[in-house]
Design an enzyme around this catalytic site. Structure first.
Site, mmCIF file in Angstrom:
data_model
loop_
_atom_site.group_PDB
_atom_site.id
_atom_site.type_symbol
_atom_site.label_atom_id
_atom_site.label_comp_id
_atom_site.label_asym_id
_atom_site.label_seq_id
_atom_site.Cartn_x
_atom_site.Cartn_y
_atom_site.Cartn_z
ATOM 1 N N ASP A 20 93.483 -42.312 99.377
ATOM 2 C CA ASP A 20 92.521 -41.207 99.327
ATOM 3 C C ASP A 20 93.276 -39.892 99.066
ATOM 4 O O ASP A 20 94.346 -39.656 99.634
ATOM 5 C CB ASP A 20 91.740 -41.124 100.646
ATOM 6 N N GLY B 199 76.715 -40.009 104.286
ATOM 7 C CA GLY B 199 77.858 -39.159 103.973
ATOM 8 C C GLY B 199 78.604 -39.565 102.715
ATOM 9 O O GLY B 199 79.746 -39.163 102.502
ATOM 10 N N GLN B 200 77.946 -40.356 101.854
ATOM 11 C CA GLN B 200 78.617 -40.784 100.617
ATOM 12 C C GLN B 200 78.648 -39.628 99.627
ATOM 13 O O GLN B 200 77.598 -39.057 99.307
ATOM 14 C CB GLN B 200 77.878 -41.980 99.998
ATOM 15 N N HIS C 82 82.704 -47.663 97.660
ATOM 16 C CA HIS C 82 84.101 -47.711 98.095
ATOM 17 C C HIS C 82 84.154 -48.025 99.578
ATOM 18 O O HIS C 82 83.333 -47.534 100.360
ATOM 19 C CB HIS C 82 84.830 -46.402 97.786
HETATM 20 P P1 AMP Z 1 82.759 -40.723 100.585
HETATM 21 O O1 AMP Z 1 82.515 -39.404 101.240
HETATM 22 O O2 AMP Z 1 82.593 -41.896 101.490
HETATM 23 O O3 AMP Z 1 81.956 -40.868 99.311
HETATM 24 O O4 AMP Z 1 84.291 -40.744 100.206
HETATM 25 C C1 AMP Z 1 84.797 -40.262 99.016
HETATM 26 C C2 AMP Z 1 86.279 -40.147 99.203
HETATM 27 O O5 AMP Z 1 86.875 -40.082 97.931
HETATM 28 C C3 AMP Z 1 86.733 -38.919 99.981
HETATM 29 O O6 AMP Z 1 87.462 -39.332 101.123
HETATM 30 C C4 AMP Z 1 87.612 -38.170 98.973
HETATM 31 O O7 AMP Z 1 88.721 -37.566 99.580
HETATM 32 C C5 AMP Z 1 88.012 -39.280 98.033
HETATM 33 N N1 AMP Z 1 88.337 -38.873 96.674
HETATM 34 C C6 AMP Z 1 87.609 -38.107 95.849
HETATM 35 N N2 AMP Z 1 88.213 -38.000 94.644
HETATM 36 C C7 AMP Z 1 89.346 -38.740 94.728
HETATM 37 C C8 AMP Z 1 90.396 -39.036 93.815
HETATM 38 N N3 AMP Z 1 90.418 -38.546 92.566
HETATM 39 N N4 AMP Z 1 91.408 -39.834 94.237
HETATM 40 C C9 AMP Z 1 91.408 -40.327 95.490
HETATM 41 N N5 AMP Z 1 90.443 -40.103 96.383
HETATM 42 C C10 AMP Z 1 89.430 -39.303 96.012
#
Ligand code: AMP
Length: 115
Positions: free
Chosen positions: A30, A94-95, A101
């Site tokens: 992440d 919270g997505q 993922h």
């Molecule tokens: P969610 O809030 O469950 O949708 O999680 C999305 C996650 O994606 C968050 O923890 C972000 O920090 C992570 N994220 C967003 N863009 C990237 C990226 N380019 N590379 C790695 N992680 C990312």
């Protein structure tokens, strides 16, 4: 999906700290880790959220939870002490990235309940 950031990462179009990859699944660190070991596991095909999995995705879902999670947990050294899996789903869940993922969170003791 062409404008999906996790599709681009899974296809290698955008750099990431890749930690695992096979034909159907990719996993990477992440960008904004919430714990010492924060990995995101994604299907390579675009699935927006877990409730969009269909009958034909059962093998893929099982592969993620039976094989990939264990392999990554061993690889990053959290399989014995434990870890947490989180699948934020939809707005109330919270997505923020609309490509399914699984967060694998580890490296410290977790608390409950989450916020
Ligand atoms: P969610 O809030 O469950 O949708 O999680 C999305 C996650 O994606 C968050 O923890 C972000 O920090 C992570 N994220 C967003 N863009 C990237 C990226 N380019 N590379 C790695 N992680 C990312």
């Amino acid at each position: 999906m062409s404008d999906c950031i996790f599709c681009k990462i899974a296809n290698g179009e955008i750099d990431s700290k890749l930690i695992y990859e096979d034909e159907t699944v990719a996993a990477f660190r992440d960008l904004n880790p919430q714990v010492p070991e924060h990995i995101l596991i994604v299907p390579k095909k675009h699935v927006a959220k877990i409730t969009d999995f269909t009958e034909e995705d059962k093998n893929l879902a099982a592969h993620i939870f039976v094989d990939v999670v264990h392999e990554i947990a061993k690889k990053i050294g959290v399989d014995e002490n434990g870890f947490r899996l989180v699948v934020n789903t939809g707005e109330d869940g919270g997505q923020t990235v609309p490509h399914l993922h699984v967060h694998l969170l580890g490296g410290r003791k977790m608390t409950w309940p989450p916020g």
